[in-house]
Scaffold this motif. Structure first.
Motif, PDB file in Angstrom:
ATOM      1  N   VAL A 320       0.835  -1.202   0.000  1.00 52.11           N
ATOM      2  CA  VAL A 320       0.000   0.000   0.000  1.00 52.11           C
ATOM      3  C   VAL A 320       0.872   1.255   0.000  1.00 52.11           C
ATOM      4  O   VAL A 320       0.550   2.248  -0.655  1.00 52.11           O
ATOM      5  N   TYR A 321       1.985   1.200   0.713  1.00 48.43           N
ATOM      6  CA  TYR A 321       2.905   2.336   0.722  1.00 48.43           C
ATOM      7  C   TYR A 321       3.452   2.610  -0.677  1.00 48.43           C
ATOM      8  O   TYR A 321       3.634   3.771  -1.071  1.00 48.43           O
ATOM      9  N   ALA A 322       3.704   1.556  -1.446  1.00 54.79           N
ATOM     10  CA  ALA A 322       4.217   1.726  -2.811  1.00 54.79           C
ATOM     11  C   ALA A 322       3.251   2.527  -3.672  1.00 54.79           C
ATOM     12  O   ALA A 322       3.666   3.287  -4.551  1.00 54.79           O
ATOM     13  N   GLU A 323       1.950   2.379  -3.412  1.00 53.45           N
ATOM     14  CA  GLU A 323       0.933   3.072  -4.212  1.00 53.45           C
ATOM     15  C   GLU A 323       0.460   4.375  -3.569  1.00 53.45           C
ATOM     16  O   GLU A 323      -0.232   5.168  -4.203  1.00 53.45           O
ATOM     17  N   TYR A 324       0.836   4.590  -2.310  1.00 55.95           N
ATOM     18  CA  TYR A 324       0.312   5.731  -1.555  1.00 55.95           C
ATOM     19  C   TYR A 324       0.540   7.085  -2.241  1.00 55.95           C
ATOM     20  O   TYR A 324      -0.380   7.905  -2.292  1.00 55.95           O
ATOM     21  N   PRO A 325       1.736   7.366  -2.791  1.00 52.79           N
ATOM     22  CA  PRO A 325       1.939   8.679  -3.415  1.00 52.79           C
ATOM     23  C   PRO A 325       1.001   8.971  -4.587  1.00 52.79           C
ATOM     24  O   PRO A 325       0.781  10.134  -4.923  1.00 52.79           O
ATOM     25  N   SER A 326       0.453   7.916  -5.178  1.00 50.92           N
ATOM     26  CA  SER A 326      -0.432   8.102  -6.339  1.00 50.92           C
ATOM     27  C   SER A 326      -1.900   8.268  -5.959  1.00 50.92           C
ATOM     28  O   SER A 326      -2.742   8.534  -6.828  1.00 50.92           O
ATOM     29  N   TRP A 329      -6.292  11.445  -2.903  1.00 48.36           N
ATOM     30  CA  TRP A 329      -6.752  12.181  -1.730  1.00 48.36           C
ATOM     31  C   TRP A 329      -5.626  12.678  -0.843  1.00 48.36           C
ATOM     32  O   TRP A 329      -5.871  13.364   0.153  1.00 48.36           O
ATOM     33  N   ASN A 330      -4.371  12.335  -1.147  1.00 49.83           N
ATOM     34  CA  ASN A 330      -3.293  12.871  -0.304  1.00 49.83           C
ATOM     35  C   ASN A 330      -2.620  14.055  -0.990  1.00 49.83           C
ATOM     36  O   ASN A 330      -2.996  14.455  -2.084  1.00 49.83           O
ATOM     37  N   ASN A 331      -1.606  14.610  -0.328  1.00 53.01           N
ATOM     38  CA  ASN A 331      -0.961  15.821  -0.826  1.00 53.01           C
ATOM     39  C   ASN A 331       0.352  15.555  -1.545  1.00 53.01           C
ATOM     40  O   ASN A 331       1.122  16.491  -1.790  1.00 53.01           O
ATOM     41  N   CYS A 332       0.626  14.302  -1.888  1.00 56.08           N
ATOM     42  CA  CYS A 332       1.884  13.972  -2.556  1.00 56.08           C
ATOM     43  C   CYS A 332       1.927  14.571  -3.966  1.00 56.08           C
ATOM     44  O   CYS A 332       0.927  14.547  -4.691  1.00 56.08           O
ATOM     45  N   VAL A 333       3.091  15.096  -4.324  1.00 49.69           N
ATOM     46  CA  VAL A 333       3.254  15.707  -5.653  1.00 49.69           C
ATOM     47  C   VAL A 333       4.094  14.837  -6.579  1.00 49.69           C
ATOM     48  O   VAL A 333       4.198  15.110  -7.775  1.00 49.69           O
ATOM     49  N   GLU A 334       4.721  13.794  -6.029  1.00 45.32           N
ATOM     50  CA  GLU A 334       5.527  12.875  -6.820  1.00 45.32           C
ATOM     51  C   GLU A 334       4.968  11.467  -6.691  1.00 45.32           C
ATOM     52  O   GLU A 334       4.436  11.095  -5.648  1.00 45.32           O
ATOM     53  N   SER A 335       5.115  10.682  -7.753  1.00 46.49           N
ATOM     54  CA  SER A 335       4.641   9.299  -7.705  1.00 46.49           C
ATOM     55  C   SER A 335       5.660   8.367  -7.072  1.00 46.49           C
ATOM     56  O   SER A 335       5.362   7.224  -6.759  1.00 46.49           O
ATOM     57  N   ASN A 336       6.879   8.861  -6.871  1.00 42.50           N
ATOM     58  CA  ASN A 336       7.932   8.075  -6.234  1.00 42.50           C
ATOM     59  C   ASN A 336       8.551   8.903  -5.124  1.00 42.50           C
ATOM     60  O   ASN A 336       9.011  10.022  -5.356  1.00 42.50           O
ATOM     61  N   CYS A 337       8.566   8.358  -3.911  1.00 41.70           N
ATOM     62  CA  CYS A 337       9.014   9.119  -2.739  1.00 41.70           C
ATOM     63  C   CYS A 337      10.445   9.625  -2.869  1.00 41.70           C
ATOM     64  O   CYS A 337      10.770  10.719  -2.407  1.00 41.70           O
ATOM     65  N   ASP A 339      11.956  10.663  -5.389  1.00 43.00           N
ATOM     66  CA  ASP A 339      12.053  11.818  -6.289  1.00 43.00           C
ATOM     67  C   ASP A 339      11.525  13.088  -5.643  1.00 43.00           C
ATOM     68  O   ASP A 339      11.685  14.177  -6.190  1.00 43.00           O
ATOM     69  N   CYS A 340      10.883  12.949  -4.506  1.00 41.03           N
ATOM     70  CA  CYS A 340      10.212  14.091  -3.869  1.00 41.03           C
ATOM     71  C   CYS A 340      11.230  14.960  -3.134  1.00 41.03           C
ATOM     72  O   CYS A 340      11.997  14.463  -2.312  1.00 41.03           O
ATOM     73  N   LYS A 341      11.194  16.251  -3.416  1.00 39.47           N
ATOM     74  CA  LYS A 341      12.128  17.182  -2.762  1.00 39.47           C
ATOM     75  C   LYS A 341      11.821  17.326  -1.266  1.00 39.47           C
ATOM     76  O   LYS A 341      12.656  17.808  -0.499  1.00 39.47           O
ATOM     77  N   ASP A 342      10.607  16.936  -0.859  1.00 38.24           N
ATOM     78  CA  ASP A 342      10.212  17.059   0.538  1.00 38.24           C
ATOM     79  C   ASP A 342      10.396  15.765   1.325  1.00 38.24           C
ATOM     80  O   ASP A 342       9.958  15.667   2.473  1.00 38.24           O
ATOM     81  N   SER A 343      11.033  14.759   0.720  1.00 38.36           N
ATOM     82  CA  SER A 343      11.126  13.447   1.381  1.00 38.36           C
ATOM     83  C   SER A 343      11.887  13.526   2.705  1.00 38.36           C
ATOM     84  O   SER A 343      11.571  12.799   3.646  1.00 38.36           O
ATOM     85  N   ASN A 344      12.874  14.418   2.800  1.00 34.37           N
ATOM     86  CA  ASN A 344      13.650  14.517   4.046  1.00 34.37           C
ATOM     87  C   ASN A 344      12.824  15.028   5.218  1.00 34.37           C
ATOM     88  O   ASN A 344      13.139  14.764   6.372  1.00 34.37           O
ATOM     89  N   ASP A 398       1.564  10.267   7.736  1.00 36.00           N
ATOM     90  CA  ASP A 398       1.814  11.367   6.799  1.00 36.00           C
ATOM     91  C   ASP A 398       1.376  12.705   7.374  1.00 36.00           C
ATOM     92  O   ASP A 398       2.084  13.713   7.278  1.00 36.00           O
ATOM     93  N   GLU A 399       0.218  12.725   8.015  1.00 41.80           N
ATOM     94  CA  GLU A 399      -0.383  13.987   8.472  1.00 41.80           C
ATOM     95  C   GLU A 399       0.117  14.432   9.843  1.00 41.80           C
ATOM     96  O   GLU A 399       0.224  15.633  10.119  1.00 41.80           O
ATOM     97  N   ILE A 400       0.419  13.495  10.731  1.00 37.88           N
ATOM     98  CA  ILE A 400       0.808  13.849  12.112  1.00 37.88           C
ATOM     99  C   ILE A 400       2.319  13.697  12.256  1.00 37.88           C
ATOM    100  O   ILE A 400       2.847  12.580  12.343  1.00 37.88           O
TER     101      ILE A 400
END
Length: 519
Positions: A320-326, A329-337, A339-344, A398-400
Motif C-alpha cells: 500500500v505504501y508503494a501506491e500511496y503517493p499516487s 486524496w493525499n498531498n503527494c506531488v511525486e509518484s515516487n518518494c 524523487d520528492c524534494k520534501d522526502s527529508n 503522513d499527516e501527524i
C-alpha cells in the motif's frame, strides 16, 4: 584489445539505497531463469551482478551479456552519463544495454550523438599540456592545462581527469600521465570507429534502425512502484515451481509472495555483506543456480505460523505504501518518494524507513502492537485490509508529524508533554467487539503494560471517553462508576503502571478526532 576508459562504480551504500533497483534486478533475473528453464537450457554459469559496471548486469561464464540502468522516477542523464553507458557496453563487450523506466517517463534517443560530442570534448582536453600546479604562469588559468596535482582528486564521471586517473592507475608521475593521455586519445578513436562500424553493419538489414537501438533500448516491462514488480515476480515464481517442483500442490500467489520475500532477504544479506566488506575490487554476484536453490526450498511450514500472519500485514503495509503517493486524496506531488524534494521532511517516508530497518522479530512485535492481538494459526484472523492500512496507518503517519515508532515498538505521539496517543490498526464496528477482542490479549503482561503506558488509543471508528482497563478486564464506564473513582490522582496512575491489576482509564478516538487533536 581496447583499453577500458570508464571505471566501474559501486554506488551501494546500503540495501535501502538499492531496494527499488534490487526489485528490478531480481525480477529480471527471475524472468531469465524461467525463460531458460522453459527452453530446457542450463542456468549454470549465469550470474546477476549488482552494481559495478551498471545498476546491475547479467553475465554468462564471467562474460557480460547485458548492462542495466534503473530509473525509478524522471530520467535525467547528462552527456557524460550517456557516453559512460555506451562505453560500458563496449569495454565489457556486452551484447546490449537496457534502461528500466516507469510508465509515462520520457527517454531521449541521443546516446550516440551525445557520446560523439563527449568524445570530441575529451579529445580537445587531451591536447592540453600536462603541468604541475606550481608551474602554471600567473597570467594563465588552470583550465588551459591538464594539472598533474588534480588527477588524484574526485571528479565527475567520465570527465578527462577521471579517465586519466583510472587508466593511469592514479599515477602522479608526469611522464606516465603523458603516455596515458596518448593511450586514451587513441582508444577514443578506436571506440568511435567501432560504434560507427557496428551502426553501419546493423543498418544494412534494417535501414530505419535508430543509432541508439544498435546498442541499447528501454526494457519492455515498465513499473510504477515496487508492488507492481512484486506481482509480476510472484507469477514467474509460480511458473518456475511448476517446472522444478511439480509435487508442490500448495503453490499459489500467496506462497510465491513468501518465496519472493525470502529471495529478497537473501539478496539483502549478500549486498549488506558486500557493503560491509567494502572491497572495491570484488563484484557482488548472485548466481542463477543459487537463486533457484532459494526458490525450491519448501517454505510451506512457514505459512502455518503466527509469524506468517504478521508477514501478511507487513506485506500489506509495504504494498500500500508503494501506491500511496499516487492516491488522489493525499498531498503527494511525486509518484515516487525518492524523487520528492520534501522526502527529508516527510514523516511517513521517515517512519517507513525506520520500519524497514527493524529486525524480523521487532517487525512482528510492531505488527502485534498495531493489531492488538495475536493471530491464530489456521484461522481467519480478520487481518487489516489494504484500505485500512492506507487511510488510517499511512495517512496518519503522513499527516501527524509527531507520530512515530517508540522504544517499545509502538506507534505513538505525545501531546502537551504528558498525554500519550497510541496508534492501532483496529477496525472494530462497535465497542463490544473491541472489548471482546482485547480481552483475549490481556493475559499477556507486555500487552497490559503497554496499555498502562498510553492515555488514548487511535482506532478507525471508535470514540469513547471513558474506557477502563482493569487488569484482566476492559469496560466502558457509566456516570455512576466515574463518580466512584473520581478521587484517582496522577500519583495513583503512576502506581498503576507498576501494578497491572489496578484500573486505568483510557480514551478511544477515531482517525478524524486524532487528526483534530494532534495535527
Amino acid at each position: 584489445m581496447k583499453i577500458p576508459l570508464v571505471q566501474p562504480f559501486n554506488a551501494i551504500t546500503s540495501w535501502e539505497d538499492y531496494e527499488y533497483q534490487g526489485h528490478i534486478a531480481l525480477y529480471y533475473a527471475l524472468k531469465n531463469i524461467l525463460n531458460l528453464l522453459q527452453s530446457c537450457k542450463s542456468i549454470s554459469g549465469y550470474e546477476l551482478q549488482i552494481e559495478g559496471e551498471e545498476d546491475f548486469s547479467i553475465r554468462k561464464d564471467t562474460k557480460y551479456i547485458s548492462l542495466h540502468q534503473v530509473k525509478a522516477g524522471a530520467v535525467k542523464l547528462e552527456p557524460n552519463d550517456k557516453f559512460s553507458f555506451i562505453m560500458g557496453i563496449l569495454q565489457n563487450e556486452a551484447e546490449s544495454g537496457y534502461f528500466h523506466i516507469s510508465n509515462g517517463k520520457k527517454f531521449q534517443s541521443d546516446f550516440i550523438s551525445k557520446s560523439f560530442d563527449h568524445i570530441s570534448i575529451l579529445k580537445n582536453d587531451l591536447q592540453k599540456k600536462v603541468i604541475e600546479k606550481k608551474d602554471i604562469p600567473a597570467t594563465d588559468k588552470e583550465d588551459y592545462y591538464i594539472v598533474l596535482d588534480n588527477v588524484s582528486a574526485n571528479h565527475k564521471k567520465a570527465d578527462v581527469y577521471s579517465i586519466i586517473k583510472y587508466v593511469s592507475g592514479n599515477s602522479k608521475d608526469i611522464t606516465k600521465i603523458e603516455s596515458t593521455i596518448s593511450e586514451i586519445d587513441n582508444a577514443l578513436d578506436t571506440y568511435k570507429a567501432t560504434i560507427e562500424k557496428k551502426i553501419e553493419e546493423s543498418k544494412k538489414d534494417n535501414p530505419t534502425l535508430c543509432d541508439d537501438e544498435v546498442f541499447l533500448r528501454v526494457y519492455e516491462d515498465k513499473f510504477d512502484n515496487a508492488k507492481e514488480i512484486r506481482l509480476k515476480a510472484y507469477a514467474i515464481i509460480v511458473e518456475i515451481l511448476k517446472i522444478k517442483c511439480p509435487s508442490y500442490s500448495f503453490v499459489d500467489i500467496d506462497y510465491a509472495a513468501l518465496v519472493y520475500d525470502q529471495l529478497l532477504l537473501y539478496m539483502k544479506e549478500k549486498i549488506t555483506e558486500f557493503y560491509i566488506d567494502n572491497n572495491k575490487n570484488n563484484k557482488c554476484i548472485l548466481r542463477f543456480d543459487e537463486i533457484l536453490e532459494q526458490i525450491v526450498v519448501d517454505y510451506h511450514e512457514k505459512i502455518d505460523t503466527v509469524a506468517y500472519q504478521y508477514f501478511q500485514v507487513l506485506r500489506s503495509i509495504r504494498d500500500v505504501y508503494a501506491e500511496y503517493p499516487s492516491e488522489l486524496w493525499n498531498n503527494c506531488v511525486e509518484s515516487n518518494c525518492k524523487d520528492c524534494k520534501d522526502s527529508n521532511s516527510c514523516n511517513l517516508f521517515k517512519q517507513i524507513g525506520i520500519l524497514n530497518d527493524k529486525s524480523e522479530n521487532e517487525k512482528n512485535h510492531i505488527i502485534h502492537n498495531l493489531i492488538l492481538k495475536t493471530p491464530q494459526i489456521g484461522k481467519s484472523n480478520n487481518l487489516p485490509q489494504d484500505s485500512l492500512v492506507s487511510h488510517l496507518f499511512l495517512n496518519l503517519l503522513d499527516e501527524i508529524k509527531t507520530l512515530g515508532i517508540s522504544r517499545n515498538n509502538v506507534y505513538e505521539a505525545i501531546k502537551n508533554g504528558n498525554e500519550t496517543y497510541r496508534l492501532t490498526l483496529d477496525s472494530s464496528y462497535d465497542i463490544d467487539e473491541f472489548q471482546k477482542n482485547l480481552r483475549r490479549e490481556l493475559e499477556k503482561e507486555a500487552d497490559r503494560s503497554l496499555l498502562y503506558e498510553c492515555d488514548v488509543l487511535i482506532t478507525d471508528r471508535l470514540c469513547e471517553e471513558t474506557l477502563i482497563f482493569n487488569g484482566g478486564d476492559i469496560n466502558v464506564l457509566t456516570g455512576k462508576e466515574l463518580n466512584e473513582i473520581s478521587g484517582m490522582t496522577s500519583s495513583t496512575i503512576e502506581k498503576m503502571k507498576k501494578d497491572c491489576n489496578r484500573p486505568k482509564i483510557i480514551r478511544l478516538v477515531n482517525k478524524n478526532k486524532a487528526l483534530g487533536e494532534l495535527k
